[in-house]
Enzyme design. Structure first.
Site, PDB file in Angstrom:
ATOM      1  N   LYS A 184       0.851  -1.192   0.000  1.00  0.00           N
ATOM      2  CA  LYS A 184       0.000   0.000   0.000  1.00  0.00           C
ATOM      3  C   LYS A 184       0.888   1.243   0.000  1.00  0.00           C
ATOM      4  O   LYS A 184       1.522   1.561   0.993  1.00  0.00           O
ATOM      5  CB  LYS A 184      -0.906  -0.010   1.232  1.00  0.00           C
ATOM      6  CG  LYS A 184      -2.239   0.739   1.055  1.00  0.00           C
ATOM      7  CD  LYS A 184      -2.151   2.237   0.973  1.00  0.00           C
ATOM      8  CE  LYS A 184      -1.916   2.871   2.332  1.00  0.00           C
ATOM      9  NZ  LYS A 184      -1.975   4.385   2.228  1.00  0.00           N
ATOM     10  N   GLU A 258       9.937   0.905  10.818  1.00  0.00           N
ATOM     11  CA  GLU A 258      10.974   1.919  10.641  1.00  0.00           C
ATOM     12  C   GLU A 258      10.263   3.258  10.748  1.00  0.00           C
ATOM     13  O   GLU A 258       9.508   3.646   9.854  1.00  0.00           O
ATOM     14  CB  GLU A 258      11.676   1.743   9.288  1.00  0.00           C
ATOM     15  CG  GLU A 258      12.989   2.476   9.190  1.00  0.00           C
ATOM     16  CD  GLU A 258      12.836   3.822   8.535  1.00  0.00           C
ATOM     17  OE1 GLU A 258      12.762   4.815   9.285  1.00  0.00           O
ATOM     18  OE2 GLU A 258      12.786   3.900   7.309  1.00  0.00           O
ATOM     19  N   CYS A 292      13.444  10.429   7.492  1.00  0.00           N
ATOM     20  CA  CYS A 292      13.335   9.969   8.877  1.00  0.00           C
ATOM     21  C   CYS A 292      14.676  10.018   9.602  1.00  0.00           C
ATOM     22  O   CYS A 292      14.727  10.229  10.809  1.00  0.00           O
ATOM     23  CB  CYS A 292      12.748   8.569   8.926  1.00  0.00           C
ATOM     24  SG  CYS A 292      13.556   7.409   7.810  1.00  0.00           S
ATOM     25  N   GLU A 389      10.035  15.639  15.905  1.00  0.00           N
ATOM     26  CA  GLU A 389      10.428  15.474  14.505  1.00  0.00           C
ATOM     27  C   GLU A 389       9.619  16.448  13.650  1.00  0.00           C
ATOM     28  O   GLU A 389       8.388  16.387  13.601  1.00  0.00           O
ATOM     29  CB  GLU A 389      10.163  14.041  14.038  1.00  0.00           C
ATOM     30  CG  GLU A 389      10.640  13.793  12.624  1.00  0.00           C
ATOM     31  CD  GLU A 389      10.363  12.374  12.140  1.00  0.00           C
ATOM     32  OE1 GLU A 389      11.207  11.824  11.427  1.00  0.00           O
ATOM     33  OE2 GLU A 389       9.298  11.831  12.490  1.00  0.00           O
TER      34      GLU A 389
END
Length: 478
Positions: A184, A258, A292, A389
């Site tokens: 997906k 992750e 990331c 973040e």
């Protein structure tokens, strides 16, 4: 007066890629409409132009895709590894042949500069398929037992920041180890995955081995929760990762996550300044900071703070922001209006909390989603911009005096994905790296990737490894 030179426009041609007005789901080797007939529009972030419409998968569609993958698994897993390798090699070669087309497509759909998709993303995509093709007939020598077995059907959910590369990270090891896949892609960047479906057909991959279901988070949730999925792999936000972990808890599904990061880039006083500045720029402004493992926290030894900041500001003033299809562009568009709003809000919060904001003189295009490269000084560990973040082109600068203080500040985060160390002393690199709680640590470089090297994090950055020999384990029953 010295003449002023400027770059002439050098746009890559859009004519190399033919985007259809609409795309269906790729299930059992064929493109098919969604059961409910719903569609999503995918927009180019640099212009807000609608590129295409894609089918919005429902639970019924996800179930069809999983059943197709389950049916294909019996024959695919029974093939000798050398036969599976041939398909992976073919896919890798087709990707190389179509790399220019795919690079332009990725830039249009994602917003990142063509220089990055052409020179970083696509070579790495092909390299991952080549690398895992080499492992397909050598699994007995990978260290996981004499007869490692595939798990079955892998449900994979990937993010929008590296759409085709994240697909390769997940699909290549899954196929090499004999699993079948339902993938997906992110709802804002579905096109390269759908083009990959065509590549699978071009390479002659048996029907049902790879299935692509497009849609929003509900399609991803249905895939994760499907009872006939044996393995879930997710790359994305920590919040969604936690939700996925709750969903699979108590089942027999194997899981790798992750997730987010807040990487520290540590510069010691003996580091080569110019080289470090290039690494800092690459660490946080590559892909507009939508990475990331971005080096979003710069830790500078106090004695070189002013010198480094002056050099860094001069370098930022030379970055070119604009049309991502222009080969001269360094900073492209933010992926979506939603992501731009998040970056803007966190930057404003940084100012409100007392950090000092600076950006080079930068004219933003009228259309699209844009954010100027930004750095904050006078940042403390208590500032939100040093903890959360941001996932954008925003750098927080902190200082330290001793190596122990640098390590303490670098580890003072709920994340543990990446870090960088800049120094001329090899012994210091090893000593500091040993104390950092990060899955990937670069020395005198940043954001360098290789299919032979494992990638993953600790703490709220997830668990499991992708890439290298370690990346095989997640898809084997060991």
């Amino acid at each position: 007066m010295a003449p002023v030179f400027d770059y002439a426009p050098a746009p890559e041609s859009r004519s190399v890629v033919d985007i259809a007005p609409s795309y269906g789901l790729f299930i059992d080797g064929e493109f098919t409409e969604a059961a409910g007939g719903k569609v999503l529009k995918t927009v180019s972030p640099s212009s807000e132009e609608v590129l295409s419409e894609v089918a919005e998968a429902s639970e019924e569609d996800v179930d069809r895709a999983v059943r197709a993958a389950r049916k294909a698994f019996e024959k695919w897993s029974a093939l000798p590894g050398s036969e599976r390798a041939k398909y992976l090699f073919r896919i890798a070669r087709v990707i190389q042949e179509r790399s220019r087309e795919l690079a332009v497509l990725e830039t249009l759909d994602n917003g990142k500069p063509i220089r990055e998709t052409r020179d970083a993303d696509l070579p790495l995509v092909a390299a991952h398929f080549f690398y895992y093709a080499g492992w397909a007939d050598k699994l007995e020598h990978a260290g996981y037992g004499a007869n490692p077995r595939p798990l079955g059907v892998a449900g994979q959910v990937i993010p929008w920041n590296f759409p085709l590369l994240m697909l390769a990270w997940k699909i290549a090891p899954a196929l090499a180890t004999g699993n079948t896949v339902v993938l997906k892609p992110a709802e804002t960047t579905p096109l390269s995955a759908l083009f990959f479906a065509d590549i699978c057909r071009q390479a002659g991959l048996p029907k049902g081995v790879v299935n692509i279901v497009t849609g929003d988070g509900r399609a991803g949730a249905a895939l994760v929760a499907h009872p006939d999925v044996n393995k879930v792999a997710f790359t994305g936000s920590t919040a969604v990762g936690k939700e996925i972990a709750r969903t699979v808890a108590g089942t027999r599904k194997k899981l790798t996550l992750e997730l987010g990061g807040k990487g520290a880039n540590i510069v010691f006083d003996d580091a080569p300044i110019d080289q470090a500045v290039e690494g800092i720029v690459n660490g946080i402004f590559f892909n507009q900071g939508q990475v990331c493992c971005a080096g979003s926290r710069l830790l500078v030894q106090e004695s070189i703070h002013d010198e480094l900041l002056d050099s860094l500001k001069r370098r930022l003033s030379t970055l070119r922001l604009g049309d991502p299809l222009d080969k001269n562009t360094d900073i492209g568009a933010i992926n979506s209006a939603e992501q731009l709003a998040r970056i803007t809000a966190l930057a404003e919060q940084g100012e409100a909390e007392g950090a000092e904001r600076w950006s080079p003189a930068c004219e933003l295009p009228e259309n699209g989603y844009w954010f100027a490269p930004t750095l904050f000084t006078n940042v403390t560990q208590a500032h939100t911009i040093a903890r959360d973040e941001i996932f954008g082109p925003v750098l927080s600068v902190l200082t330290f005096r001793t190596p122990d203080e640098a390590v303490a500040k670098a580890n003072n985060t709920p994340y543990g994905l990446s870090a960088g160390i800049w120094t001329e002393k090899g012994s210091r690199i090893l000593a500091v790296a040993n104390k950092l709680r990060a899955g990937v640590i670069w020395s005198n470089t940043f954001n360098k990737f290789d299919p032979t090297s494992p990638f993953g994090g600790y703490k709220e950055s997830g668990f499991g490894r992708e890439g290298g020999r370690h990346g095989l384990e997640a898809y084997l029953d060991v």
